[in-house]
Design a protein around this motif. Structure first.
Motif, PDB file in Angstrom:
ATOM      1  N   VAL A 162       0.799  -1.253  -0.004  1.00 60.03           N
ATOM      2  CA  VAL A 162      -0.151  -0.041  -0.093  1.00 60.03           C
ATOM      3  C   VAL A 162       0.923   1.123   0.047  1.00 60.03           C
ATOM      4  O   VAL A 162       0.509   2.281  -0.874  1.00 60.03           O
ATOM      5  CB  VAL A 162      -0.870   0.076   1.368  1.00 60.03           C
ATOM      6  N   GLY A 163       1.685   1.295   1.140  1.00 57.62           N
ATOM      7  CA  GLY A 163       2.681   2.570   1.005  1.00 57.62           C
ATOM      8  C   GLY A 163       3.565   2.730  -0.268  1.00 57.62           C
ATOM      9  O   GLY A 163       3.534   3.896  -0.760  1.00 57.62           O
ATOM     10  N   GLY A 164       4.237   1.384  -0.716  1.00 57.84           N
ATOM     11  CA  GLY A 164       4.788   1.710  -2.012  1.00 57.84           C
ATOM     12  C   GLY A 164       3.949   2.021  -3.419  1.00 57.84           C
ATOM     13  O   GLY A 164       4.445   2.794  -4.117  1.00 57.84           O
ATOM     14  N   GLY A 165       3.117   1.312  -3.143  1.00 59.74           N
ATOM     15  CA  GLY A 165       1.990   1.844  -4.386  1.00 59.74           C
ATOM     16  C   GLY A 165       1.553   3.187  -4.412  1.00 59.74           C
ATOM     17  O   GLY A 165       1.389   3.890  -5.514  1.00 59.74           O
ATOM     18  N   MET A 166       1.124   3.808  -3.213  1.00 58.40           N
ATOM     19  CA  MET A 166       0.889   5.004  -3.079  1.00 58.40           C
ATOM     20  C   MET A 166       1.715   5.986  -3.478  1.00 58.40           C
ATOM     21  O   MET A 166       1.602   6.995  -4.177  1.00 58.40           O
ATOM     22  CB  MET A 166       0.203   5.445  -1.655  1.00 58.40           C
ATOM     23  N   ALA A 167       2.969   5.767  -2.948  1.00 61.23           N
ATOM     24  CA  ALA A 167       4.224   6.748  -3.230  1.00 61.23           C
ATOM     25  C   ALA A 167       4.606   6.725  -4.925  1.00 61.23           C
ATOM     26  O   ALA A 167       4.928   7.488  -5.501  1.00 61.23           O
ATOM     27  CB  ALA A 167       5.523   6.067  -2.526  1.00 61.23           C
ATOM     28  N   TYR A 168       4.223   5.204  -5.433  1.00 59.98           N
ATOM     29  CA  TYR A 168       4.738   5.138  -6.772  1.00 59.98           C
ATOM     30  C   TYR A 168       3.653   6.322  -7.561  1.00 59.98           C
ATOM     31  O   TYR A 168       3.926   6.773  -8.559  1.00 59.98           O
ATOM     32  CB  TYR A 168       4.351   3.962  -7.186  1.00 59.98           C
ATOM     33  N   GLY A 169       2.192   6.097  -7.125  1.00 57.91           N
ATOM     34  CA  GLY A 169       1.415   6.906  -8.047  1.00 57.91           C
ATOM     35  C   GLY A 169       1.492   8.328  -7.824  1.00 57.91           C
ATOM     36  O   GLY A 169       1.403   9.112  -8.913  1.00 57.91           O
ATOM     37  N   ILE A 170       1.882   8.774  -6.671  1.00 55.28           N
ATOM     38  CA  ILE A 170       2.141  10.222  -6.418  1.00 55.28           C
ATOM     39  C   ILE A 170       3.170  10.752  -7.154  1.00 55.28           C
ATOM     40  O   ILE A 170       3.248  11.703  -7.929  1.00 55.28           O
ATOM     41  CB  ILE A 170       2.272  10.432  -4.995  1.00 55.28           C
ATOM     42  N   ALA A 171       4.304   9.740  -7.141  1.00 57.91           N
ATOM     43  CA  ALA A 171       5.509  10.332  -7.733  1.00 57.91           C
ATOM     44  C   ALA A 171       5.392  10.278  -9.373  1.00 57.91           C
ATOM     45  O   ALA A 171       6.095  10.769  -9.940  1.00 57.91           O
ATOM     46  CB  ALA A 171       6.723   9.390  -7.448  1.00 57.91           C
ATOM     47  N   SER A 172       4.302   9.322  -9.818  1.00 55.92           N
ATOM     48  CA  SER A 172       4.299   9.313 -11.235  1.00 55.92           C
ATOM     49  C   SER A 172       3.511  10.495 -11.850  1.00 55.92           C
ATOM     50  O   SER A 172       3.642  11.012 -12.944  1.00 55.92           O
ATOM     51  CB  SER A 172       3.296   8.085 -11.584  1.00 55.92           C
ATOM     52  N   VAL A 173       2.671  11.107 -10.819  1.00 55.80           N
ATOM     53  CA  VAL A 173       1.857  12.331 -11.102  1.00 55.80           C
ATOM     54  C   VAL A 173       2.504  13.627 -10.981  1.00 55.80           C
ATOM     55  O   VAL A 173       2.295  14.530 -11.956  1.00 55.80           O
ATOM     56  CB  VAL A 173       0.572  12.424 -10.369  1.00 55.80           C
ATOM     57  N   LEU A 174       3.281  13.789  -9.964  1.00 51.29           N
ATOM     58  CA  LEU A 174       3.872  15.265  -9.653  1.00 51.29           C
ATOM     59  C   LEU A 174       4.738  15.640 -10.823  1.00 51.29           C
ATOM     60  O   LEU A 174       4.692  16.897 -11.025  1.00 51.29           O
ATOM     61  CB  LEU A 174       4.945  15.156  -8.444  1.00 51.29           C
TER      62      LEU A 174
END
Length: 394
Positions: A145-157
């Motif tokens: 969950v933590g890695g997936g959320m971080a991946y999604g946020i870092a992909s958008v920024l």
């Protein structure tokens, strides 16, 4: 009250303070601001000072749930005696101190939970399977969950079609809405725990099911608007300030989620002593974390900052947001959780979004996960063995 009980409680108290110091000096005191130090946003000593303050505040205002779970929720049928509490705390703190000294990622939550369960089983306690299932689910899902959320946020920024003043502002607004619904001590009616939204609802006199939603949205919009205006005026400076704000929230959450590992085992002893309230114990644990952050964390912050220096503010923000959210979920559920596990998972996710999965070291991940599993196993065996030996000698 017998003098022997007082002496044992004092010894246990010192062991708890040592554990709190180790927590403050370790990953809980170092990781929240290591990205900011690595990005040259704040100096090492100033970061240690700020993380200590916010860690203390989190411990005092949010530490009750995890403390109760560690102290009374892991073993059924018995209450841990003073000798068992001392064994638990010294095993946990000792393993953490070894981890800090050697650089191995020893997980605080795993060591304390393992030692409590091991000691409890040695004393004839029974398993609390529903709590174990809850803890196991959180521990198992956190990396994904933590890695997936971080991946999604870092992909958008970094996307060109989504301006950072908008994406980061929306992210900050969401974090603000969550923070407004987090429970703190004394904010509820008659001094009970409560949230800022709940307090606002009582002050406004609005008693309708839509009130919490409206207030949460209002907080989110207010925070997002402020961040949007700040980043639009000064993009680099705005991102740095957001990074510092998120680091402060993560430090606050670390105090709330980790202090229970230091003071939770003391709670059963309070029934025998009777003169000390759990709140006073939380204050003592928070003070230990604060001192540990001020005296022991600077060296680890400086070391970790070198690893984080390549992240930059955007990837750091992507790693800190899920760290805050998962830590707050653990506090809400009363689950002891490894802050090391939370942050490392988020950093891996944000790093994979930018550099691809090829930039992630599989060997390092396996070594880290192995250290987490070993932390629990070694602590369990040490706790069980120590109490069995004490029983034979006694």
């Amino acid at each position: 009250m017998e003098s022997s009980i007082i002496i044992l409680f004092v010894v246990a108290g010192f062991a708890s303070l040592f554990m709190a110091w180790v927590i403050g000096a370790g990953s809980s005191g170092a990781t929240p601001f290591a990205p900011a130090v690595g990005a040259n946003v704040i100096t090492t000593m100033r970061a240690a000072f700020v993380v200590g303050i916010f860690g203390f505040a989190g411990a005092v205002t949010q530490g009750a749930n995890v403390s109760e779970a560690v102290g009374r929720g892991l073993i059924g049928g018995i209450t841990l005696p003073a000798t068992a509490v001392i064994v638990v705390l010294f095993i946990g703190a000792g393993l953490m101190a070894i981890g800090i000294k050697t650089g191995y990622p020893i997980a605080t939550a795993f060591t304390v939970t393992g030692s409590v369960i091991g000691v409890g089983f040695a004393l004839g306690g029974t398993p609390v399977w529903p709590k174990y299932q809850q803890i196991g689910a959180v521990w198992l899902l956190t990396p994904f969950v933590g890695g997936g959320m971080a991946y999604g946020i870092a992909s958008v920024l970094p996307r060109s079609d989504v301006p950072e003043r908008l994406s980061v502002a929306m992210l900050a607004g969401g974090v603000g809405a969550v923070l407004a619904n987090v429970e703190f001590v004394l904010l509820g009616p008659d001094g009970t725990p409560g949230s800022l939204v709940g307090a606002g609802q009582r002050l406004s006199g609005i008693d309708h099911w839509t009130a919490p939603i409206v207030l949460s949205v209002a907080v989110a919009v207010a925070v997002a608007t402020l961040v949007y205006a700040d980043i639009r005026r000064d993009e680099a400076g705005g991102l740095r300030r957001v990074l510092l704000a998120f680091g402060s929230l993560v430090a606050f959450s670390a105090g709330g989620s980790q202090v229970g590992l230091a003071v939770g085992p003391l709670l059963p002893l309070l029934d025998d002593v009777g003169m000390i309230s759990p709140f006073v114990v939380l204050v003592g644990g928070g003070a230990g974390i604060l001192v540990g952050s001020w005296t022991g964390a600077p060296r680890m912050i400086k070391s970790l900052a070198q690893d984080y220096s390549s992240l930059g503010p955007r990837r750091s923000i992507a790693a800190l947001v899920p760290s805050f959210l998962i830590a707050q979920l653990a506090v809400l559920l009363g689950v002891p959780i490894s802050f090391n596990e939370i942050v490392v998972s988020a950093i891996i996710g944000s790093g994979a979004a930018v550099g691809g999965w090829g930039s992630v070291s599989a060997r390092k991940i396996l070594l880290t996960v192995g250290a987490w599993v070993a932390s629990f196993g070694i602590a369990f065996v040490a706790g069980y063995g120590a109490m069995a030996a004490i029983a034979l000698l006694g």
